[in-house]
Design an enzyme around this catalytic site. Structure first.
Site, PDB file in Angstrom:
ATOM      1  N   SER A 124     112.473   1.297  83.705  1.00 57.02           N
ATOM      2  CA  SER A 124     113.553   2.185  84.139  1.00 57.02           C
ATOM      3  C   SER A 124     114.474   1.454  85.100  1.00 57.02           C
ATOM      4  O   SER A 124     114.043   0.545  85.829  1.00 57.02           O
ATOM      5  CB  SER A 124     112.923   3.379  84.856  1.00 57.02           C
ATOM      6  OG  SER A 124     113.899   4.074  85.582  1.00 57.02           O
ATOM      7  N   TYR A 148     106.828   7.153  91.448  1.00 58.83           N
ATOM      8  CA  TYR A 148     107.148   6.959  90.024  1.00 58.83           C
ATOM      9  C   TYR A 148     107.754   5.570  89.814  1.00 58.83           C
ATOM     10  O   TYR A 148     107.300   4.797  88.965  1.00 58.83           O
ATOM     11  CB  TYR A 148     108.129   8.046  89.539  1.00 58.83           C
ATOM     12  CG  TYR A 148     108.774   7.693  88.217  1.00 58.83           C
ATOM     13  CD1 TYR A 148     108.020   7.643  87.055  1.00 58.83           C
ATOM     14  CD2 TYR A 148     110.138   7.363  88.147  1.00 58.83           C
ATOM     15  CE1 TYR A 148     108.602   7.286  85.839  1.00 58.83           C
ATOM     16  CE2 TYR A 148     110.731   7.014  86.945  1.00 58.83           C
ATOM     17  CZ  TYR A 148     109.952   6.974  85.790  1.00 58.83           C
ATOM     18  OH  TYR A 148     110.528   6.606  84.599  1.00 58.83           O
ATOM     19  N   LYS A 152     106.360   1.981  87.796  1.00 54.12           N
ATOM     20  CA  LYS A 152     107.073   1.165  86.793  1.00 54.12           C
ATOM     21  C   LYS A 152     107.153  -0.291  87.253  1.00 54.12           C
ATOM     22  O   LYS A 152     106.965  -1.222  86.460  1.00 54.12           O
ATOM     23  CB  LYS A 152     108.492   1.702  86.573  1.00 54.12           C
ATOM     24  CG  LYS A 152     108.549   3.043  85.888  1.00 54.12           C
ATOM     25  CD  LYS A 152     108.132   2.942  84.435  1.00 54.12           C
ATOM     26  CE  LYS A 152     108.074   4.294  83.750  1.00 54.12           C
ATOM     27  NZ  LYS A 152     107.377   4.283  82.466  1.00 54.12           N
TER      28      LYS A 152
END
Ligand code: NAD
Ligand code: UDP
Length: 345
Positions: A124, A148, A152
């Site tokens: 992302s 989050y 990643k």
């Protein structure tokens, strides 16, 4: 060629499965439906007229996942499965680290064990953290602003380490910007649980009369109209990027990261206007405080994907909004199919 798609019932996964099947790939989907519905899989079949194998499995269940490798000749993996709600990750960091990181570790261990070393991973743009300048290049510094994003970032680093330890691995880490829109058939699209966190599903539900008004988070950013700028990309363009990335990992070894964005940013107000035009509906809005953790402006430099993957986004915000609206108006409650009421005569 048989491709294992984890998280294939989700928003980006369904669109990518359609492109894979249309391109002639055989696919095996694994999903635990933690953020998706079985109906989505039926819709993939409806659009493509093609069938595929599906396992209702949690990636954290190593034994079950191993069966997928034993029962199928998997050659490559596209790994979408993960939890993705930023706010929730702040509340539940352990759940996010366990699901996203442990899930990926188990997947990669099994890939290594069964000699499957070709991977396309859903990363992302959030791995760029608090960006200092735009457009964003792949070699910009990486950082995380929430669990989050950190999951990643950690997964990207784990994968880079795997690549260093074994030069047979071939991985494309795809850094998505803001995927929106839906398949032009109107059969698949984004189906968030509860009240949406992201801009476009929120706007769609306001247009559909499900939500009263959009709250715009901040109008004092240093942008053309004071609202935040993002690089919105049509989900079908994004899905096509996965086919190109898969072709790349089939040809070459090594681990590399690519921005998948359009290279153009739009403000929140520009998106509201574009959606009003596409839907013919008015979107009432009001300005509220900035959302904690939001950055002002984020858009990609997508040159590397163009040069190395031969991929570029082709659809503009008009198509993104028209397709998002078609999906929303044809599926008021997403994939929720009303239970059939027995008819008594
Ligand atoms: P999504 O939630 O619609 O799809 C993810 C799918 O993975 C869901 O179907 C869910 O049920 C499944 N899943 C989650 N954990 C699982 C597990 N442990 N085992 C099996 N299945 C599991 O999300 P999406 O928007 O399609 O995103 C796909 C990927 O792309 C995610 O990894 C996400 O973090 C990443 N990503 C998404 C965006 C975005 O804006 N949508 C942006 C950047 C990156
Ligand atoms: N946004 C907003 N209201 C909302 C949701 C989002 O004003 O209800 C803004 C947000 O501040 C950002 C842009 O819309 O400037 C995109 O937000 P989204 O959550 O979709 O993506 P992200 O911020 O994760 O890139």
């Amino acid at each position: 060629m048989r491709v294992l798609v984890t998280g294939g019932a989700g928003y980006i996964g369904t669109h990518t499965c359609v492109e894979l099947l249309n391109a002639g790939y055989e696919i095996v989907i694994v999903d635990n439906f933690s953020n998706s519905k079985p109906e989505a899989l039926k819709r993939i079949k409806e659009i493509t007229g093609k069938d595929f194998k599906f396992y209702s499995i949690d990636l954290l269940n190593r034994e079950e996942l191993e069966k997928v490798f034993l029962e199928n000749e998997i050659e490559s993996v596209i790994h979408f499965a993960g939890l993705k709600a930023v706010g929730e990750s702040v509340q539940l960091p352990l759940v996010y680290y366990q699901n996203n990181i442990t899930g990926t570790l188990i997947l990669c261990e099994l890939m290594q064990k069964y000699g499957v070393k070709k991977l396309v991973f859903s990363s992302s743009a959030t791995v760029y953290g608090d960006v200092k300048s735009t457009p964003i290049l792949e070699n910009f510094p990486l950082s995380a602003t929430n669990p989050y994003g950190r999951s990643k970032l950690i997964i990207e680093e784990i994968i880079r380490d795997i690549g260093v330890s074994d030069s047979e691995w071939s991985v494309a880490q795809l850094r998505y910007f803001n995927p929106i829109g839906a398949h032009p058939s109107g059969l698949i699209g984004e189906d968030p649980n509860g009240i949406p966190n992201n801009l476009m599903p929120y706007i769609s539900q306001v247009a559909a009369g499900k939500l009263k008004e959009l709250k715009i988070f901040g109008n004092d950013y240093p942008t053309s109209d004071g609202t935040g700028v993002r690089d919105y990309i049509h989900v079908v363009d994004l899905a096509k990027g996965h086919i190109k990335a898969l072709e790349k990992v089939m040809l070459e070894t090594g681990v590399d990261a690519y921005n998948l964005g359009t290279g153009r940013g739009y403000t929140v107000l520009e998106m509201v206007k574009a959606f009003e035009k596409a839907s013919g509906k008015e979107i009432p809005y009001s300005f509220v405080e900035r959302r904690q953790g939001d950055i002002s402006t984020c858009f990609a430099d997508p040159t590397k994907a163009k040069m190395k993957l031969d991929w570029a986004a082709v659809m503009g915000i008009r198509e993104m909004c028209v397709d998002a609206w078609r999906w929303q108006s044809n599926n008021r409650d997403g994939y929720e199919v009303l239970a059939k009421v027995p008819v008594h005569t």
